[in-house]
Structure formats: C-alpha cells, structure tokens
Design an enzyme around this catalytic site. Structure first.
Site, mmCIF file in Angstrom:
data_model
loop_
_atom_site.group_PDB
_atom_site.id
_atom_site.type_symbol
_atom_site.label_atom_id
_atom_site.label_comp_id
_atom_site.label_asym_id
_atom_site.label_seq_id
_atom_site.Cartn_x
_atom_site.Cartn_y
_atom_site.Cartn_z
ATOM 1 N N ASP A 74 -9.959 3.422 2.352
ATOM 2 C CA ASP A 74 -10.143 2.922 3.727
ATOM 3 C C ASP A 74 -10.728 4.023 4.619
ATOM 4 O O ASP A 74 -11.622 3.776 5.430
ATOM 5 C CB ASP A 74 -8.814 2.426 4.313
ATOM 6 C CG ASP A 74 -8.352 1.142 3.629
ATOM 7 O OD1 ASP A 74 -9.207 0.336 3.225
ATOM 8 O OD2 ASP A 74 -7.131 0.955 3.493
ATOM 9 N N LYS A 123 0.801 -1.229 0.000
ATOM 10 C CA LYS A 123 0.000 0.000 0.000
ATOM 11 C C LYS A 123 0.837 1.284 0.000
ATOM 12 O O LYS A 123 0.397 2.305 -0.520
ATOM 13 C CB LYS A 123 -0.950 0.011 1.216
ATOM 14 C CG LYS A 123 -2.155 -0.912 1.069
ATOM 15 C CD LYS A 123 -3.084 -0.747 2.257
ATOM 16 C CE LYS A 123 -4.360 -1.524 2.085
ATOM 17 N NZ LYS A 123 -5.318 -1.271 3.167
#
Ligand code: ATR
Length: 291
Positions: free
Chosen positions: A104, A68
């Site tokens: 997220d 990520k």
C-alpha cells in the site's frame, strides 16, 4: 486455459465479495499470457487459511480487512516497513516459508512520485487508519514533512508520534502550514456518501497536489473541487492500481502496465453490479460508528 499447471493466487479477507483485486490480477495474468488465476477467498479462520496456503503450495496471496495486522503472527518473515506499519497486504510462499509485505505504501509513493519529489515537501495527511499508516510510513521513508489531522485525536497523535510528524489538534487553517500536498486517507467521500468531502473547498489553493485514496467513486467531491481550484489531482485508482502492480512484481518479477489496470478498474466500477453496494454501505456504517 485452466489445466494441471495453472497457478492459483487470491485474496483473503472478510467481507471479500466486493474486492476488485480479482479483476486487477486476472487482467494482468491474461495480458501476460500466464497460466494463473486469482480468486477471492472469504475467510473465517485465518490460521486455517494460512495452513491452506502452505498445504496447497499456492505461491502468493493478497490480504485485506480484517486480517492485515492479525496475519503477521503467522509469518516466518516480515518486511521491515510492513512491520513498522503493522499491516501486511501481500504474502509470498517461498517453498513453505511465508513472507509478508505491504505494497500500500509503495502504491501511494509511486502515485505521488509521478507528480512530486517528496523529499522535504510539506504534506497534510488526513486520517490515521490503516491506509493513513501505510501512506505515512511511505512519506517518512521519502523524507517528507508530515502534518496529520484525524477525527479521533488519540489515534492521530499516536500515528504522528510514530512518524515524527506534527499532529494538528484542530482542523487547521492550511494557511498556517502551507502544504504542497494534501492526502485524504479517510473514507470520507466514499459511495454512497459521495456528497461529502473531508475538507472545505476554500482550503484548496492553486498549485497544490491533492490525492484521494477513495476510489469509489474515483472522481470524489474533494478531487472535483481541487481541480476547479487549479490543483493537480491523483485519484484513488492510481494507488489501488500501483499497490497491485507492486504485488505482481513481488510474485512474478514483472512490472504491469498501470494504465491498463486503471482501465479495467474504471470498467468494473461503472458496472452497477460491481462491487456490491452492500459492501460500501457496511463500510460507511462501520466508519460512522467508530467515533
Ligand atoms: P482504512 O483501512 O481504509 O484506512 P480505517 O482503518 O477504518 O480504514 O480508517 C478510516 C479512517 O477514516 C480513520 O482515520 C477514520 O477516522 P477515526 O480514526 O476518527 O475513525 C476516518 N474517518 C472515517 N469516517 C470519517 C468521518 N465521517 N469523518 C472523519 N474521518 C472519518
């Protein structure tokens, strides 16, 4: 039916066989009647994977651990908040220009907004890992007042500084901070260590909202105790479903039905073969060795 027009999406990560994203996104595509599939790619060389995204002309990918942050160096464009979080979980291929987003924080904020207006609210955030960073920046964007505690103090202090939050050096007596909202952004309570909770039950007061990012199991010990004490609860599937829904919106401009995504996830998590128990063991082992 898969044919010459089928669009391919997917998730890149390692390990990735545990991922619930194919279940989520294929369910969404099927309900929309889209000619698209979503696959899991276990990647060893991130650069080659991104070259593959460009070379094959795929329209979008999800990104999961451990890529990520690393993936940011391969992008042409980075969403502002994803840059602050320093994590990207969504890639869009705009005719060869790869753009990175983080959904997220969107998943967390949308899950919370269903229950509370975050502006000015006192939030106790447990954890300072990747998930806590995304949630923390989402809370900051919504002007919440953030208090952080993390097992590793240095990491917690660093995140608190970035967020303009208060770091609590010792496990707090919540009576001192009166949080309206408590968020567990650690992996404590995750299978197989389902008997663990990140905080003592007597700190939970009636009327508080308690959110847990752990979704395996989705009825965590923390949430069961919170319910017993009269708190409102938000389970980890809510954030998981909403971050995926935000990806769908970025890729194809459609808002999928969250309740149906959660149904798919609950079914998947009650099948003993999905996700692989090995994955949860590896994760818990890894988390326990990070002290
Ligand atoms: P994620 O991407 O899911 O956030 P992560 O970046 O590895 O995963 O972060 C895991 C978080 O859970 C961290 O805040 C970690 O605390 P440390 O920074 O001290 O490692 C926290 N965590 C994991 N196991 C824990 C445990 N047994 N007790 C307390 N905190 C724990």
């Amino acid at each position: 039916m898969i044919d010459a027009h089928t669009q391919i999406y997917g998730v890149i990560g390692n390990p990735v066989k545990h991922s619930l994203s194919p279940i989520i996104h294929n369910g969404i595509f099927q309900r929309l009647g889209l000619n698209a599939v979503y696959l899991a790619f276990e990647v060893n060389d991130l650069r080659k994977a991104i070259d593959g995204l460009r070379g094959l002309g795929l329209l979008g990918l999800s990104v999961t651990i451990p890529f990520k942050t690393e993936v940011i160096s391969f992008l042409e464009e980075l969403d502002e908040l994803a840059g602050k979080i320093q994590a990207v979980n969504t890639l869009v291929n705009e005719r060869g220009k790869i753009v990175g987003f983080n959904t997220d924080w969107i998943g967390a904020v949308q899950a919370l907004k269903g229950k509370i207006n975050l502006a000015g609210k006192r939030v106790f955030l447990l954890g300072a890992g990747g998930a806590a960073r995304a949630i923390g920046f989402g809370l900051k964007k919504e002007s919440a007042e953030i208090f952080i505690f993390n097992r590793s103090q240095e990491k917690g202090e660093k995140l608190a500084k970035e967020l303009g939050a208060v770091y609590l050096p010792e496990f707090p007596s919540l009576k001192d901070i009166f949080p309206e909202l408590i968020i567990n952004a650690t992996s404590v309570g995750m299978a197989p260590l389902v008997h663990q909770s990140p905080l003592p039950a007597d700190l939970l007061q009636e009327g508080m909202i308690v959110m847990d990012i752990v979704y395996h199991p989705w009825h965590t010990k923390l949430l069961r105790e919170a319910k017993l004490r009269g708190c409102q609860t938000i389970d980890g599937l809510e954030m998981l479903a909403r971050q995926a829904a935000a990806q769908t919106e970025i890729w194809i401009g459609h808002k999928p039905d969250i309740a149906l995504i959660k149904e798919d996830l609950q079914k998947a998590l009650t099948q003993p073969s999905l996700p692989s128990p090995d994955y949860w063991r590896i994760r818990n082992d890894r988390d326990q060795t990070t002290t």
